[in-house]
Motif scaffolding. Sequence first.
Motif, PDB file in Angstrom:
ATOM      1  N   GLU A  11       0.830  -1.157   0.022  1.00 15.13           N
ATOM      2  CA  GLU A  11      -0.143  -0.046   0.143  1.00 15.13           C
ATOM      3  C   GLU A  11       0.742   1.410   0.264  1.00 15.13           C
ATOM      4  O   GLU A  11       0.520   2.178  -0.440  1.00 15.13           O
ATOM      5  CB  GLU A  11      -0.979  -0.041   1.267  1.00 15.13           C
ATOM      6  N   LEU A  12       1.851   1.320   0.792  1.00  9.40           N
ATOM      7  CA  LEU A  12       2.757   2.487   0.798  1.00  9.40           C
ATOM      8  C   LEU A  12       3.413   2.759  -0.529  1.00  9.40           C
ATOM      9  O   LEU A  12       3.564   3.724  -1.066  1.00  9.40           O
ATOM     10  CB  LEU A  12       3.878   2.255   1.818  1.00  9.40           C
ATOM     11  N   LYS A  14       1.988   2.376  -3.470  1.00  7.86           N
ATOM     12  CA  LYS A  14       0.857   3.081  -4.086  1.00  7.86           C
ATOM     13  C   LYS A  14       0.685   4.626  -3.726  1.00  7.86           C
ATOM     14  O   LYS A  14       0.414   5.361  -4.424  1.00  7.86           O
ATOM     15  CB  LYS A  14      -0.127   2.337  -3.867  1.00  7.86           C
ATOM     16  N   HIS A  15       0.803   4.575  -2.355  1.00  7.47           N
ATOM     17  CA  HIS A  15       0.346   6.166  -1.834  1.00  7.47           C
ATOM     18  C   HIS A  15       1.210   7.143  -1.277  1.00  7.47           C
ATOM     19  O   HIS A  15       1.196   8.296  -1.402  1.00  7.47           O
ATOM     20  CB  HIS A  15      -0.458   5.906  -0.486  1.00  7.47           C
ATOM     21  N   LEU A  16       2.589   6.756  -1.349  1.00  6.63           N
ATOM     22  CA  LEU A  16       3.640   7.605  -0.919  1.00  6.63           C
ATOM     23  C   LEU A  16       4.016   8.515  -2.165  1.00  6.63           C
ATOM     24  O   LEU A  16       4.186   7.963  -3.188  1.00  6.63           O
ATOM     25  CB  LEU A  16       4.993   6.897  -0.489  1.00  6.63           C
ATOM     26  N   GLU A  48       1.530  14.983   2.963  1.00  4.23           N
ATOM     27  CA  GLU A  48       1.073  13.870   2.092  1.00  4.23           C
ATOM     28  C   GLU A  48       1.850  12.578   2.717  1.00  4.23           C
ATOM     29  O   GLU A  48       1.040  11.493   2.455  1.00  4.23           O
ATOM     30  CB  GLU A  48       1.917  14.338   0.599  1.00  4.23           C
ATOM     31  N   GLN A  51      -0.801  11.314   5.243  1.00  2.00           N
ATOM     32  CA  GLN A  51      -1.945  10.791   4.609  1.00  2.00           C
ATOM     33  C   GLN A  51      -1.537   9.433   3.908  1.00  2.00           C
ATOM     34  O   GLN A  51      -2.385   8.464   4.078  1.00  2.00           O
ATOM     35  CB  GLN A  51      -2.490  11.961   3.698  1.00  2.00           C
ATOM     36  N   ALA A  52      -0.400   9.254   3.476  1.00  2.00           N
ATOM     37  CA  ALA A  52      -0.100   8.059   2.444  1.00  2.00           C
ATOM     38  C   ALA A  52      -0.050   6.782   3.669  1.00  2.00           C
ATOM     39  O   ALA A  52      -0.616   5.722   3.706  1.00  2.00           O
ATOM     40  CB  ALA A  52       1.265   8.148   1.928  1.00  2.00           C
ATOM     41  N   ASP A  55      -3.745   6.006   4.683  1.00  2.00           N
ATOM     42  CA  ASP A  55      -4.541   5.258   3.596  1.00  2.00           C
ATOM     43  C   ASP A  55      -3.749   4.024   3.433  1.00  2.00           C
ATOM     44  O   ASP A  55      -4.552   3.000   3.257  1.00  2.00           O
ATOM     45  CB  ASP A  55      -4.069   5.991   2.322  1.00  2.00           C
ATOM     46  N   SER A  56      -2.520   3.782   3.842  1.00  2.00           N
ATOM     47  CA  SER A  56      -2.058   2.260   4.006  1.00  2.00           C
ATOM     48  C   SER A  56      -2.302   1.468   5.081  1.00  2.00           C
ATOM     49  O   SER A  56      -2.217   0.467   4.902  1.00  2.00           O
ATOM     50  CB  SER A  56      -0.588   2.448   3.712  1.00  2.00           C
TER      51      SER A  56
END
Length: 98
Positions: A11-12, A14-16, A48, A51-52, A55-56
């Motif tokens: 997940e990280l 994708k989101h970082l 950011e 938030q990543a 979300d992860s």
Amino acid sequence: MTLGGAILQNELSKHLPFAFLSQFPQGIAIVYSAIPQIPMLPPQLKGEVHQAFIDSLRPIWQALAAVCGAGLLSTLFMQSLPLNSTTDKVWEPRDIAD
């Protein structure tokens, strides 16, 4: 632990934000050791990255809730299983020296 770590790694990635990942040549695998550097980031990038992580972590909680739900369901189905309450009449305890 392994399940949570695998989900967080995926997940990280994708989101970082790229601005944060580009600081580490090893990519996403280094993120765990990069956590202490987060307070020193510029405010926009720090937000950011926070938030990543938020979300992860959400899929980890969802996966753990699913595992707990499966455990609860399995215990509910086990209530109808008969348990043996008799002992074997032929069984005789032996002395350890035998």
